[in-house]
Enzyme design. Structure first.
Site, PDB file in Angstrom:
ATOM      1  N   ASP A 271       0.885  -1.172   0.000  1.00 10.37           N
ATOM      2  CA  ASP A 271       0.000   0.000   0.000  1.00 10.37           C
ATOM      3  C   ASP A 271       0.918   1.216   0.000  1.00 10.37           C
ATOM      4  O   ASP A 271       1.524   1.552   1.017  1.00 10.37           O
ATOM      5  CB  ASP A 271      -0.884  -0.043   1.259  1.00 10.37           C
ATOM      6  CG  ASP A 271      -1.772   1.185   1.379  1.00 10.37           C
ATOM      7  OD1 ASP A 271      -1.679   2.087   0.513  1.00 10.37           O
ATOM      8  OD2 ASP A 271      -2.558   1.252   2.344  1.00 10.37           O
TER       9      ASP A 271
ATOM     10  N   LYS B  86       3.545  11.040  -3.959  1.00 10.95           N
ATOM     11  CA  LYS B  86       2.496  10.394  -4.755  1.00 10.95           C
ATOM     12  C   LYS B  86       1.651  11.416  -5.527  1.00 10.95           C
ATOM     13  O   LYS B  86       1.113  11.115  -6.594  1.00 10.95           O
ATOM     14  CB  LYS B  86       1.616   9.577  -3.808  1.00 10.95           C
ATOM     15  CG  LYS B  86       0.570   8.700  -4.445  1.00 10.95           C
ATOM     16  CD  LYS B  86      -0.060   7.817  -3.378  1.00 10.95           C
ATOM     17  CE  LYS B  86      -1.269   7.074  -3.882  1.00 10.95           C
ATOM     18  NZ  LYS B  86      -1.886   6.267  -2.799  1.00 10.95           N
TER      19      LYS B  86
ATOM     20  N   ASP C 112     -13.267   5.273   0.728  1.00  7.15           N
ATOM     21  CA  ASP C 112     -11.825   5.472   0.604  1.00  7.15           C
ATOM     22  C   ASP C 112     -11.422   6.839   1.152  1.00  7.15           C
ATOM     23  O   ASP C 112     -11.655   7.866   0.520  1.00  7.15           O
ATOM     24  CB  ASP C 112     -11.432   5.349  -0.878  1.00  7.15           C
ATOM     25  CG  ASP C 112      -9.924   5.271  -1.061  1.00  7.15           C
ATOM     26  OD1 ASP C 112      -9.195   5.430  -0.065  1.00  7.15           O
ATOM     27  OD2 ASP C 112      -9.479   5.050  -2.196  1.00  7.15           O
TER      28      ASP C 112
HETATM   29  N1  LIG Z   1     -10.936   7.517   9.140  1.00 11.56           N
HETATM   30  C1  LIG Z   1     -10.104   8.488   9.500  1.00 11.56           C
HETATM   31  N2  LIG Z   1     -10.437   9.357  10.475  1.00 11.56           N
HETATM   32  C2  LIG Z   1      -9.593  10.342  10.832  1.00 11.56           C
HETATM   33  N3  LIG Z   1      -8.391  10.551  10.301  1.00 11.56           N
HETATM   34  C3  LIG Z   1      -8.009   9.728   9.346  1.00 11.56           C
HETATM   35  C4  LIG Z   1      -8.834   8.649   8.880  1.00 11.56           C
HETATM   36  N4  LIG Z   1      -8.186   8.001   7.898  1.00 11.56           N
HETATM   37  C5  LIG Z   1      -7.029   8.636   7.761  1.00 11.56           C
HETATM   38  N5  LIG Z   1      -6.898   9.679   8.616  1.00 11.56           N
HETATM   39  C6  LIG Z   1      -5.747  10.602   8.759  1.00 11.56           C
HETATM   40  O1  LIG Z   1      -5.135  10.758   7.516  1.00 11.56           O
HETATM   41  C7  LIG Z   1      -3.768  10.343   7.579  1.00 11.56           C
HETATM   42  C8  LIG Z   1      -3.407   9.645   6.275  1.00 11.56           C
HETATM   43  O2  LIG Z   1      -4.221   8.506   6.136  1.00 11.56           O
HETATM   44  P1  LIG Z   1      -3.689   7.241   5.363  1.00 11.56           P
HETATM   45  O3  LIG Z   1      -2.394   6.800   5.950  1.00 11.56           O
HETATM   46  O4  LIG Z   1      -4.815   6.277   5.320  1.00 11.56           O
HETATM   47  O5  LIG Z   1      -3.457   7.889   3.926  1.00 11.56           O
HETATM   48  P2  LIG Z   1      -2.570   7.333   2.745  1.00 11.56           P
HETATM   49  O6  LIG Z   1      -2.883   5.893   2.560  1.00 11.56           O
HETATM   50  O7  LIG Z   1      -1.162   7.691   2.999  1.00 11.56           O
HETATM   51  O8  LIG Z   1      -3.092   8.205   1.529  1.00 11.56           O
HETATM   52  P3  LIG Z   1      -3.772   7.769   0.137  1.00 11.56           P
HETATM   53  O9  LIG Z   1      -4.351   6.413   0.324  1.00 11.56           O
HETATM   54  O10 LIG Z   1      -4.824   8.827  -0.067  1.00 11.56           O
HETATM   55  O11 LIG Z   1      -2.692   7.852  -0.856  1.00 11.56           O
HETATM   56  C9  LIG Z   1      -3.678   9.441   8.798  1.00 11.56           C
HETATM   57  O12 LIG Z   1      -2.421   9.480   9.394  1.00 11.56           O
HETATM   58  C10 LIG Z   1      -4.718  10.055   9.708  1.00 11.56           C
HETATM   59  O13 LIG Z   1      -4.160  11.131  10.420  1.00 11.56           O
HETATM   60 MG   LIG Z   2      -4.258   4.860   1.495  1.00 15.47          MG
END
Ligand SMILES: Nc1ncnc2c1ncn2[C@@H]1O[C@H](COP(=O)(O)OP(=O)(O)OP(=O)(O)O)[C@@H](O)[C@H]1O
Ligand SMILES: [Mg+2]
Length: 213
Positions: free
Chosen positions: A18, A79, A207
């Protein structure tokens, strides 16, 4: 299992990555089901790369820890630049603390000052630094080389963004055997978790990520 069979099974192993805007991780499915690889306190790795003055890289949590202090040499959210022209990425640049310049064919490139002048990186090269680190984490958790991966991308990624992701994998020494949409991967993972129940059901995947909404 005979040694040769074991080696064949190992070289066929495909990890799932991921590769997120904010965080990344590497996982496998084995007899025990799906699991994220890495130390208990370091399964999720910030998708952050710092380029030191000597041109070496610091990856993950150590790079994220000094992002505020060293914004001009700490690459986060790469990204957002993957496979995009500098024009298309324009709206995202205000949120990035490092310099993004125009490369050949209007591509977005990252420019970092170093002791020997400057280094200019394609987003794929920086993404490859993250992927290489995940590959190494998987290899040390599993105790054998990892050469193949499935990598997830946002459902909205176009062909150029998907190709850039494949290229990043190749630069990291990984054959990207498949690109899977992130919400599809979530649905598949849900299916693995409920395997055996045999019922057909409809699930909605929402998502929410650092760069996807
Ligand atoms: N359901 C949620 N509620 C609150 N905060 C969230 C939630 N999901 C994600 N976040 C916040 O967003 C940040 C980034 O989330 P995540 O790590 O899932 O994104 P990513 O996978 O890096 O990005 P993407 O998938 O969009 O490329 C997390 O560290 C958190 O702070
Ligand atoms: Mg993600």
């Amino acid at each position: 299992m005979a040694t040769n069979d074991l080696q064949a099974a190992q070289s066929d192993l495909i990890v799932g990555i991921d590769l997120g805007t904010t965080n990344s991780l590497v996982a496998i499915v084995d007899a025990h089901g799906p699991r994220v690889l890495g130390d208990d306190d370091a399964q999720v790795m910030p998708s952050v790369v710092r380029v030191e003055r000597d041109g070496s890289f610091v990856v993950g949590q150590a790079a994220a820890d000094r992002m505020v202090e060293l914004p001009e040499r700490t690459i986060n959210s790469v990204k957002r630049l993957m496979g995009r022209s500098i024009r298309d990425a324009q709206g995202d640049l205000a949120y990035l603390g490092y310099q993004v310049v125009e490369g050949e064919h209007d591509t977005a490139r990252v420019r970092i000052e170093t002791d020997d002048g400057e280094r200019v990186y394609a987003p794929q090269e920086l993404s490859a630094v993250i992927l290489r680190e995940l590959k190494q984490r998987a290899e040390s958790a599993l105790g054998h080389p990892v050469e193949k991966a499935v990598v997830t991308v946002p459902a909205y990624f176009d062909d150029a963004q998907r190709q850039a992701t494949r290229d990043a994998g190749r630069l990291a020494g990984l054959e990207v055997v498949r690109i899977v949409n992130e919400p599809t991967a979530a649905a598949l993972a849900y299916g693995i978790g409920t395997r055996g129940e045999g019922k057909s059901q409809t699930i909605a995947v929402y998502d929410l990520g650092g760069g996807t909404f």
